[in-house]
Design an enzyme around this catalytic site. Structure first.
Site, PDB file in Angstrom:
ATOM      1  N   SER A 472      33.703  51.368  46.865  1.00  0.00           N
ATOM      2  CA  SER A 472      33.453  50.004  47.318  1.00  0.00           C
ATOM      3  C   SER A 472      33.151  50.036  48.815  1.00  0.00           C
ATOM      4  CB  SER A 472      34.635  49.105  46.967  1.00  0.00           C
ATOM      5  OG  SER A 472      34.296  47.752  47.101  1.00  0.00           O
ATOM      6  N   ASP A 559      28.841  46.694  37.117  1.00  0.00           N
ATOM      7  CA  ASP A 559      29.576  46.254  38.296  1.00  0.00           C
ATOM      8  C   ASP A 559      29.102  44.870  38.727  1.00  0.00           C
ATOM      9  OD1 ASP A 559      30.827  45.932  40.758  1.00  0.00           O
ATOM     10  OD2 ASP A 559      30.494  48.001  41.374  1.00  0.00           O
ATOM     11  N   HIS A 591      33.249  47.961  38.504  1.00  0.00           N
ATOM     12  CA  HIS A 591      33.556  48.265  39.901  1.00  0.00           C
ATOM     13  C   HIS A 591      34.675  49.303  39.956  1.00  0.00           C
ATOM     14  CE1 HIS A 591      32.994  47.470  44.108  1.00  0.00           C
ATOM     15  NE2 HIS A 591      34.278  47.228  44.295  1.00  0.00           N
TER      16      HIS A 591
END
Length: 650
Positions: A472, A559, A591
């Site tokens: 991320s 995601d 994600h």
């Protein structure tokens, strides 16, 4: 690294835990936990006095269940699931008596969440649903036994609506254009403004909940101070009382009595988690629990009468442990070790260290070294090592002391491992978190470079053998490092990291629309030309031609936060510029990687990738790709021992 130190198998670190997420029923008669059933995590149920008779009460065969909790009536166990990482959550209820599984939110394409559970309404829960407007969550009361649903309140445009223990709608919060938050009270069916949180306090001030007295509001609040304190605010009189504050760090956790909703204790986490008792008698509980097991602890479940607690302990040198605590007798029963295969594994200690940034800001960080490199456990190796810098996501999250799978794994492979709470991380006061505003490519990145310089200067890291790895925001930091400071790092591993901040912000999930101004103020505003220019200059994609070090990218195709286009864009640009890159794509992930087969396969590839550049030890890939949905659109030939044909799936 000493060849006599055994390699810890990746499967022991990244495979399914034997047991996790232990919960006790409200009456104390049953325990539930997550454990594999035919290799997939499911919920198991057992009488509290006969754990050996445990049986599965769910039978998921694909993605696995990640968490669960008991409904207050003690008859239903609740859990949520999305579809292959799309974060459109459904909430399910399992009736432990009949075995019936009920989808309590049977609406596709809706991100449901549990907003409130209360012993005053044992058969119901309050759920947020964005079925009317995908950008807003209305609140509903749902019966956990029948699935019957009624509207509690329609959301007029708020990011958060708070209800009390009686399911009465009390407060709403709306973000303003400047990033501040306006609070409203719900009175006589109308919303009335009554409080404002300035932008500088908006990420460090939030509601904990209402106490037994409906006018007593518990908050974590940073207004008129730097670090956020636990505050009791009387809404009728307007007076507030500070219950706990610490000049080093924010209050990070609060222990609430399950029926009376009175505060019992609170915790602050600077280097480690520290609990402070705030109610009579609790100091004895906390003092006793500190003697039971090494490591930091949290109370993760409790009975309605508050006589029995499930306590989880975390320590870097042993897997997670669960105990049942009898408060009256001050005794504990050991329940489970989450990963018995790691019980006697050569796990390294974790050292909290404070690293000064170039402008003097203190960065709380965590260092793990290979066992034999630091025989006296001083936190300094006998000789500099290749190092992996692990960068957390968020960026408004934090790294903490305790067991960390990647620290275990990489230290065992011969690397120093360093995690840094760079500015913008949460938990260290509002000045620290606000210092990260619009600094993604600036001082937040400089903090990571400063940490590398510190590790080199202190004899921990070899200057030319430092890798960066993260997911991320940590993936963004990896891409930024290889573009903005390409000479600092030897290689990078990016998991679901954004490459283009403009397309990132233009494609956020619709239910984040109410907090878009937070992103605009803290990252950059794609709605203005000046903002787009700033975001463009902060995007690794803009400077892709500077990449000259090996790069591995992992991405989930579903995601909803950092969409596949982020990885696709930078891979295409690198290919156009004849820059080698390896791209691992997982069609059934979002994600991050939830299915252990997928996490195992990516880490097997990453291990060989890092060894090629840094020279660490490797476990053969073997069958660690089996069962994964791995697809490699680009660069499979750059991974040693990878027999998977480029462009095909396992």
């Amino acid at each position: 690294m000493d060849a006599n130190t055994p390699l810890i198998p990746r499967r022991h670190i990244f495979g399914n835990p034997e047991r996790a997420c232990v919960r006790i029923s409200p009456d104390g008669q049953h325990l539930t936990w997550l454990a594999p059933l035919d290799g997939v995590m499911n919920i198991w149920l057992a009488p509290s006095d006969d754990l050996d008779t445990a049986r599965p009460i769910t039978r998921d065969t694909h993605r696995g269940i990640q968490s669960h909790l008991w409904a207050p009536n003690g008859r239903v166990v609740l859990y949520d699931q999305d579809r292959d990482g799309d974060e459109n959550w459904h909430i399910y209820g399992i009736n432990v008596e009949s075995g019936q599984c009920l989808d309590l939110t049977p609406i596709d394409g809706v991100a449901a969440f549990v907003a409130k559970l209360s012993y005053h309404h044992p058969d119901s829960l309050v759920v947020g649903l964005n079925d009317r407007d995908e950008s807003l969550h209305d609140l509903y009361v749902i019966n956990v036994l029948t699935g019957e649903r009624r509207l509690l309140v329609e959301n007029p445009g708020y990011q958060l609506i708070t209800v009390d223990r009686d399911f009465q709608v009390r407060l709403g919060e709306k973000m303003e254009a400047d990033g501040s938050v306006q609070r409203y009270r719900f009175e006589r069916e109308e919303w009335r403004p009554f409080d404002r949180i300035p932008v500088e306090d908006s990420m460090t001030t939030y509601i904990v909940g209402f106490e037994n007295d409906p006018d007593q509001l518990l908050m974590v609040d940073s207004r008129d101070r730097d670090t956020a304190a636990l505050v009791r605010w009387n809404l009728a009189s307007g007076k507030s009382e500070t219950l706990l504050s610490d000049e080093r760090a924010d209050v990070s956790d609060v222990m609430i009595q399950p029926v009376t909703h009175t505060v019992q204790a609170a915790a602050v986490e600077y280097e480690r988690l520290e609990w402070t008792p705030l109610a009579a008698g609790i100091e004895n509980d906390l003092a006793y629990l500190n003697t039971v097991c090494d490591g930091d602890f949290s109370v993760v479940s409790r009975t309605r009468d508050d006589r029995q607690w499930i306590v989880a302990y975390s320590s870097p040198e042993q897997p997670g442990r669960f105990y049942r605590y009898d408060r009256a007798n001050k005794t504990t029963d050991f329940l489970f070790n989450s990963r018995p295969d790691l019980e006697n594994a050569p796990l390294s200690p974790m050292h909290p260290v404070i690293i000064p940034a170039r402008d003097g800001l203190n960065l709380v960080s965590y260092l793990t070294l290979p066992l034999e490199s630091d025989p006296d456990r001083s936190g300094v190796p006998s000789a500099p090592l290749p190092m992996v810098l692990l960068v957390h996501g968020g960026p408004w999250g934090r790294d903490s002391y305790g067991p960390d799978a990647k620290h275990h794994w990489l230290a065992n492979r011969g690397y120093a491992v360093l995690s840094v709470n760079f500015r913008g991380s949460s938990g260290f006061g509002k000045a620290f978190i606000n210092a990260g505003d619009r600094e993604w490519a600036g001082n937040m990145h400089n903090d990571l470079v400063d940490a590398v310089d510190w590790a080199v200067e202190h004899g921990i890291a070899q200057r030319d053998k430092v890798a960066i790895m993260g997911g991320s925001y940590g993936g963004y930091a990896t891409l930024a490092s290889l573009t903005f400071t390409p000479d600092v790092f030897a290689c990078g591993v990016d998991l679901v990291g954004p490459a283009n901040l403009i397309t990132l912000l233009e494609s956020i999930p619709p239910y984040w629309a109410t907090i878009f101004d937070m992103f605009a103020n803290r990252v950059g505003d794609p709605r203005t030309e000046a903002g787009r220019a700033f975001l463009r200059e902060s995007s690794p994609l803009t400077f892709v031609d500077r990449i000259c070090k090996p790069l591995l990218i992992g991405q989930g195709a579903n995601d909803p936060r950092v969409k596949q286009q982020e990885s696709d864009q930078i891979v295409a640009a690198m290919k156009e510029n004849d820059i080698p890159v390896t791209y691992a794509l997982y069609p059934d992930e979002g994600h991050g990687f939830v299915r252990p087969e997928n996490a195992l396969s990516f880490n097997a590839i990453a291990e060989h990738f890092l060894a090629t550049v840094l020279g660490g030890r490797v476990e053969p890939i073997g069958n660690d790709l089996e069962g994964a949905s791995l697809h490699i659109p680009e660069g499979g030939q750059y991974i040693q021992d990878l027999t998977l044909d480029q462009g095909s799936s396992t």
